[in-house]
Design a protein around this motif. Sequence first.
Motif, PDB file in Angstrom:
ATOM      1  N   ARG A  77     -23.935  17.494 -55.646  1.00  9.96           N
ATOM      2  CA  ARG A  77     -22.941  18.208 -54.839  1.00  9.96           C
ATOM      3  C   ARG A  77     -23.589  18.817 -53.592  1.00  9.96           C
ATOM      4  NH1 ARG A  77     -19.465  23.443 -56.584  1.00  9.96           N
ATOM      5  NH2 ARG A  77     -17.956  23.334 -54.901  1.00  9.96           N
ATOM      6  N   MET A  78     -24.760  19.386 -53.771  1.00 11.01           N
ATOM      7  CA  MET A  78     -25.451  20.003 -52.631  1.00 11.01           C
ATOM      8  C   MET A  78     -25.902  18.952 -51.620  1.00 11.01           C
ATOM      9  SD  MET A  78     -25.482  23.313 -52.830  1.00 11.01           S
ATOM     10  CE  MET A  78     -26.984  24.021 -52.136  1.00 11.01           C
ATOM     11  N   ALA A  79     -26.457  17.842 -52.094  1.00 13.94           N
ATOM     12  CA  ALA A  79     -26.892  16.779 -51.181  1.00 13.94           C
ATOM     13  C   ALA A  79     -25.696  16.227 -50.412  1.00 13.94           C
ATOM     14  CB  ALA A  79     -27.606  15.676 -51.957  1.00 13.94           C
ATOM     15  N   ALA A  80     -24.565  16.054 -51.086  1.00 16.45           N
ATOM     16  CA  ALA A  80     -23.356  15.562 -50.416  1.00 16.45           C
ATOM     17  C   ALA A  80     -22.883  16.535 -49.344  1.00 16.45           C
ATOM     18  CB  ALA A  80     -22.254  15.309 -51.444  1.00 16.45           C
ATOM     19  N   PHE A  81     -22.924  17.836 -49.628  1.00  8.94           N
ATOM     20  CA  PHE A  81     -22.508  18.832 -48.637  1.00  8.94           C
ATOM     21  C   PHE A  81     -23.383  18.731 -47.382  1.00  8.94           C
ATOM     22  CE2 PHE A  81     -23.233  22.956 -46.639  1.00  8.94           C
ATOM     23  CZ  PHE A  81     -21.942  23.325 -46.297  1.00  8.94           C
ATOM     24  N   TYR A  82     -24.691  18.741 -47.563  1.00  9.49           N
ATOM     25  CA  TYR A  82     -25.581  18.738 -46.399  1.00  9.49           C
ATOM     26  C   TYR A  82     -25.534  17.426 -45.627  1.00  9.49           C
ATOM     27  CZ  TYR A  82     -27.236  23.359 -47.405  1.00  9.49           C
ATOM     28  OH  TYR A  82     -27.281  24.716 -47.585  1.00  9.49           O
ATOM     29  N   THR A  83     -25.309  16.297 -46.307  1.00  7.61           N
ATOM     30  CA  THR A  83     -25.225  15.028 -45.582  1.00  7.61           C
ATOM     31  C   THR A  83     -23.832  14.805 -45.005  1.00  7.61           C
ATOM     32  OG1 THR A  83     -24.835  13.818 -47.650  1.00  7.61           O
ATOM     33  CG2 THR A  83     -27.104  13.916 -46.845  1.00  7.61           C
ATOM     34  N   ASP A  84     -22.787  15.002 -45.806  1.00 15.24           N
ATOM     35  CA  ASP A  84     -21.421  14.713 -45.357  1.00 15.24           C
ATOM     36  C   ASP A  84     -20.860  15.758 -44.405  1.00 15.24           C
ATOM     37  OD1 ASP A  84     -21.660  12.566 -47.083  1.00 15.24           O
ATOM     38  OD2 ASP A  84     -20.329  13.411 -48.611  1.00 15.24           O
ATOM     39  N   VAL A  85     -21.110  17.033 -44.679  1.00 13.92           N
ATOM     40  CA  VAL A  85     -20.523  18.097 -43.865  1.00 13.92           C
ATOM     41  C   VAL A  85     -21.411  18.440 -42.671  1.00 13.92           C
ATOM     42  CG1 VAL A  85     -19.707  20.495 -43.839  1.00 13.92           C
ATOM     43  CG2 VAL A  85     -19.274  19.055 -45.839  1.00 13.92           C
ATOM     44  N   LEU A  86     -22.718  18.599 -42.905  1.00 15.96           N
ATOM     45  CA  LEU A  86     -23.598  19.050 -41.823  1.00 15.96           C
ATOM     46  C   LEU A  86     -24.422  17.941 -41.177  1.00 15.96           C
ATOM     47  CD1 LEU A  86     -24.827  22.507 -43.171  1.00 15.96           C
ATOM     48  CD2 LEU A  86     -22.887  21.961 -41.688  1.00 15.96           C
ATOM     49  N   GLY A  87     -24.257  16.701 -41.638  1.00 15.97           N
ATOM     50  CA  GLY A  87     -24.893  15.573 -40.955  1.00 15.97           C
ATOM     51  C   GLY A  87     -26.365  15.354 -41.233  1.00 15.97           C
ATOM     52  N   ALA A  88     -26.897  15.974 -42.276  1.00 15.02           N
ATOM     53  CA  ALA A  88     -28.296  15.718 -42.637  1.00 15.02           C
ATOM     54  C   ALA A  88     -28.407  14.278 -43.135  1.00 15.02           C
ATOM     55  CB  ALA A  88     -28.734  16.687 -43.740  1.00 15.02           C
ATOM     56  N   ARG A  89     -29.629  13.760 -43.133  1.00 14.37           N
ATOM     57  CA  ARG A  89     -29.837  12.430 -43.707  1.00 14.37           C
ATOM     58  C   ARG A  89     -30.960  12.501 -44.727  1.00 14.37           C
ATOM     59  NH1 ARG A  89     -34.338  10.329 -41.521  1.00 14.37           N
ATOM     60  NH2 ARG A  89     -34.899  10.916 -39.410  1.00 14.37           N
ATOM     61  N   PHE A  90     -30.823  11.713 -45.784  1.00 16.47           N
ATOM     62  CA  PHE A  90     -31.836  11.688 -46.831  1.00 16.47           C
ATOM     63  C   PHE A  90     -33.143  11.168 -46.247  1.00 16.47           C
ATOM     64  CE2 PHE A  90     -34.196   9.368 -50.085  1.00 16.47           C
ATOM     65  CZ  PHE A  90     -34.377  10.377 -51.023  1.00 16.47           C
ATOM     66  N   GLU A  91     -34.244  11.874 -46.525  1.00 19.47           N
ATOM     67  CA  GLU A  91     -35.553  11.429 -46.041  1.00 19.47           C
ATOM     68  C   GLU A  91     -36.413  10.882 -47.171  1.00 19.47           C
ATOM     69  OE1 GLU A  91     -39.116  13.043 -43.241  1.00 19.47           O
ATOM     70  OE2 GLU A  91     -37.047  12.860 -42.591  1.00 19.47           O
ATOM     71  N   GLY A 124     -24.758  34.269 -28.242  1.00 24.57           N
ATOM     72  CA  GLY A 124     -23.970  33.047 -28.119  1.00 24.57           C
ATOM     73  C   GLY A 124     -23.105  32.834 -29.337  1.00 24.57           C
ATOM     74  N   PRO A 125     -22.310  31.770 -29.309  1.00 26.66           N
ATOM     75  CA  PRO A 125     -21.353  31.516 -30.389  1.00 26.66           C
ATOM     76  C   PRO A 125     -22.038  31.123 -31.693  1.00 26.66           C
ATOM     77  CG  PRO A 125     -21.438  29.641 -28.906  1.00 26.66           C
ATOM     78  CD  PRO A 125     -22.288  30.712 -28.291  1.00 26.66           C
ATOM     79  N   SER A 126     -21.415  31.524 -32.802  1.00 27.87           N
ATOM     80  CA  SER A 126     -21.921  31.107 -34.105  1.00 27.87           C
ATOM     81  C   SER A 126     -20.778  31.103 -35.111  1.00 27.87           C
ATOM     82  CB  SER A 126     -23.071  31.999 -34.580  1.00 27.87           C
ATOM     83  OG  SER A 126     -22.605  33.200 -35.148  1.00 27.87           O
ATOM     84  N   ILE A 127     -20.989  30.367 -36.187  1.00 27.46           N
ATOM     85  CA  ILE A 127     -20.011  30.257 -37.271  1.00 27.46           C
ATOM     86  C   ILE A 127     -20.757  30.435 -38.584  1.00 27.46           C
ATOM     87  CG2 ILE A 127     -18.371  28.738 -38.452  1.00 27.46           C
ATOM     88  CD1 ILE A 127     -18.176  27.163 -35.753  1.00 27.46           C
ATOM     89  N   TYR A 128     -20.269  31.332 -39.430  1.00 31.31           N
ATOM     90  CA  TYR A 128     -20.827  31.481 -40.776  1.00 31.31           C
ATOM     91  C   TYR A 128     -20.009  30.649 -41.761  1.00 31.31           C
ATOM     92  CZ  TYR A 128     -24.010  35.391 -39.805  1.00 31.31           C
ATOM     93  OH  TYR A 128     -25.037  36.170 -39.354  1.00 31.31           O
ATOM     94  N   LEU A 129     -20.687  30.065 -42.741  1.00 33.72           N
ATOM     95  CA  LEU A 129     -20.059  29.336 -43.824  1.00 33.72           C
ATOM     96  C   LEU A 129     -20.981  29.389 -45.034  1.00 33.72           C
ATOM     97  CD1 LEU A 129     -20.695  25.577 -43.548  1.00 33.72           C
ATOM     98  CD2 LEU A 129     -21.163  26.995 -41.569  1.00 33.72           C
ATOM     99  N   THR A 130     -20.520  28.889 -46.156  1.00 29.54           N
ATOM    100  CA  THR A 130     -21.376  28.830 -47.339  1.00 29.54           C
ATOM    101  C   THR A 130     -21.393  27.405 -47.869  1.00 29.54           C
ATOM    102  OG1 THR A 130     -19.548  29.430 -48.812  1.00 29.54           O
ATOM    103  CG2 THR A 130     -20.965  31.222 -48.049  1.00 29.54           C
ATOM    104  N   ASP A 131     -22.513  27.039 -48.488  1.00 25.43           N
ATOM    105  CA  ASP A 131     -22.599  25.730 -49.119  1.00 25.43           C
ATOM    106  C   ASP A 131     -22.003  25.828 -50.520  1.00 25.43           C
ATOM    107  OD1 ASP A 131     -24.588  26.633 -50.926  1.00 25.43           O
ATOM    108  OD2 ASP A 131     -26.238  25.728 -49.818  1.00 25.43           O
TER     109      ASP A 131
END
Length: 135
Positions: free
Chosen positions: A19-33, A113-120
């Motif tokens: 679930r965490m890997a999916a959040f960081y890749t799908d929502v925040l655009g990270a890629r598996f290294e 500057g602008p920022s947005i808070y969210l939670t994983d």
Amino acid sequence: MIQIQNIDHVVFRVRDLSRMAAFYTDVLGARFEQHQTHVDLYQLRVGASLIDLIPVTGKLGQMGGAAPGKEGHNVDHVCFRVSPWDETDILAHLAVHGIHGEVESRYGADGEGPSIYLTDPEGNRLELKGPATSP
């Protein structure tokens, strides 16, 4: 003298790796290294930095004690600098994933500057930070 340039990596101890890997890749655009199997460490690339995920049941995860939860977190928050910054597109993308965010002006490494808070999915607080509008 030590001169720190940027954040190299952040490590999160996690209960639900998938679930965490999916959040960081799908929502925040990270890629598996890579997956360092000898220590059960999953590494995701975000720009020039890494987000490391270690299951609380794995070798490294067990060394950290109890799993993060409502009464205890691993970190207060991690701030990711986002470029290019288009708050309309960012907010729309988050909404597609069921995340409501509000843009506020906050001070960061480059200035105000602008920022947005969210939670994983496991309650880690994150900040998405845009460019400075004033130093």
